[in-house]
Scaffold this active site. Sequence first.
Site, short mmCIF file in Angstrom:
data_model
loop_
_atom_site.label_atom_id
_atom_site.label_comp_id
_atom_site.label_asym_id
_atom_site.label_seq_id
_atom_site.Cartn_x
_atom_site.Cartn_y
_atom_site.Cartn_z
N HIS A 79 0.85 -1.12 -0.06
CA HIS A 79 0.00 0.13 0.08
C HIS A 79 0.85 1.43 -0.03
CE1 HIS A 79 -3.48 -2.60 1.37
NE2 HIS A 79 -2.30 -3.42 2.08
N SER B 297 14.92 21.93 -16.48
CA SER B 297 13.94 22.60 -16.90
C SER B 297 14.18 23.93 -17.43
CB SER B 297 13.31 23.08 -15.30
OG SER B 297 12.33 24.12 -15.35
N LYS C 120 16.09 21.66 -11.36
CA LYS C 120 15.55 20.57 -11.70
C LYS C 120 16.43 19.60 -12.45
CE LYS C 120 11.77 19.87 -11.02
NZ LYS C 120 10.54 20.26 -11.80
N ASN D 212 14.96 16.07 -13.92
CA ASN D 212 13.65 15.68 -14.36
C ASN D 212 13.90 14.18 -14.93
OD1 ASN D 212 12.27 17.62 -13.25
ND2 ASN D 212 12.36 18.78 -15.38
N GLU E 1 9.74 8.60 -17.10
CA GLU E 1 8.36 9.15 -17.38
C GLU E 1 7.73 8.79 -18.97
OE1 GLU E 1 7.81 13.23 -15.16
OE2 GLU E 1 9.69 13.00 -16.21
#
Length: 438
Positions: free
Chosen positions: A154, A275, A281, A283, A288
């Site tokens: 969970h 970014s 940043k 990323n 993704e």
Amino acid sequence: MKLWGGRFRKKENKLMEEFNKSFDFDKVLYEKDIEGSIAHVYMQKICDLLTEEEANLITKGLVEIKDDIENGKLILEGNYEDIHSFVEINLIERIGEVGKKLHTARSRNDQVATDMRLYAKEKTQELISMISSFRNTIKEVANNNSVIMPGYTHLQRAQVVTFKHHLMAYYSMFTRDEKRLVNALEILDENPLGCGALAGTTHCIDREITKEKLGFKRNVENYMDGVSDRDYLLELMSDFSIIMMHLSRLSEELILWSTQEFGFVEIDDLYTTGSSIMPQKKNPDGAELIRGKTGRVYGNLIGLFTVMKGLPLAYNKDMQEDKEGFFDSVKQIEMCVQIMEKMIGTLKINEERMKQSVKGGFLNATEVADYLVKAGIPFRNAHSIVGSIVIYCEDNKKAIEDLTLEELGQFADVFEEDIYDFIDYENILNKGTKVLLK
Ligand code: ARG
């Protein structure tokens, strides 16, 4: 130019011609199309449909077309309906009238079915070796990182595991994926050449010859099925979808683990981006994109299922819609497997951070209950006692191992000095079936 103009009084409508064309995307089949034709010509010669001289001329022409495509002399463009027309028209231009004999005892229906099977076989074999290399990388990184970390259910801290065991879960998934592909290969390995348009041919051809020449294990049994079966594409795309689902789950973990909140891993600069406005940043775009492309690969599968569901036997032009989705899925999955292998291979693992997190979540609570069971307390009672210990710890901002024997004694009178060793996070992994985690 058309291969089938004879029975038409009018020229095809321009828009219809554009609409009907598949050359823009089926040109990737050129190599398989030529391979299929060369096998067909060889069979035609043995079956006396061509003289030796004719067969040699046609074969030579086909080989030259392939060479010229590969060395850039012949460009795969122009106003052709499909790759089959491109090859045949170019052949006739090169070698003249004799080229017109190539299509004896063949239809574009069995031709395209052959091209696609050959292509699917080759791409599947490539994918199998990519996955097998990826599995080796996973195993290597896992073996080098037998460090403790929280295991979750969970997404709540549950019990101590190792990074190795966590990663090896994916090894198991990709092992099944590889087996599925091998299995799909076995099923699809059938020769459709010789089925004709749907009903064979009056010529005495020999399908065994093309089967052998093209390296298929068997001939398809039924002509009508042979030209209209796209199950193997659906099966491969289902397998691709499962692989993408696994890659997507792993991507999700990499994305989570590389947040400041987790800080368990750092994805190498090579597979991240910055970014345009926020200078700090980094990323996880590689992961993704894999997660995102999973939807696209599922979509291609559902697309073809929907194309096929209402089709009467045998070939229907709807089936041309099998190509773009399948080619796209192959391309995406090959990129995704390779990028993921590189990300995993270069991943920085923050051992300290993982160890620290283990200490913060009562990850030895189950083992405290096991200790009580070993002292003769029934598990259900032990569970409840440890529940109360956890509340006490929360109230006093302590971990279970920080409690004194006296404090523990308030909850059960069986605790002795050895409890601390028993619930030590590293020691836990030496007990019972947990040794597998190491
Ligand atoms: N481009 C077609 C396809 O991909 C080739 C087969 C054409 N057959 C036909 N009967 N029009 O399905």
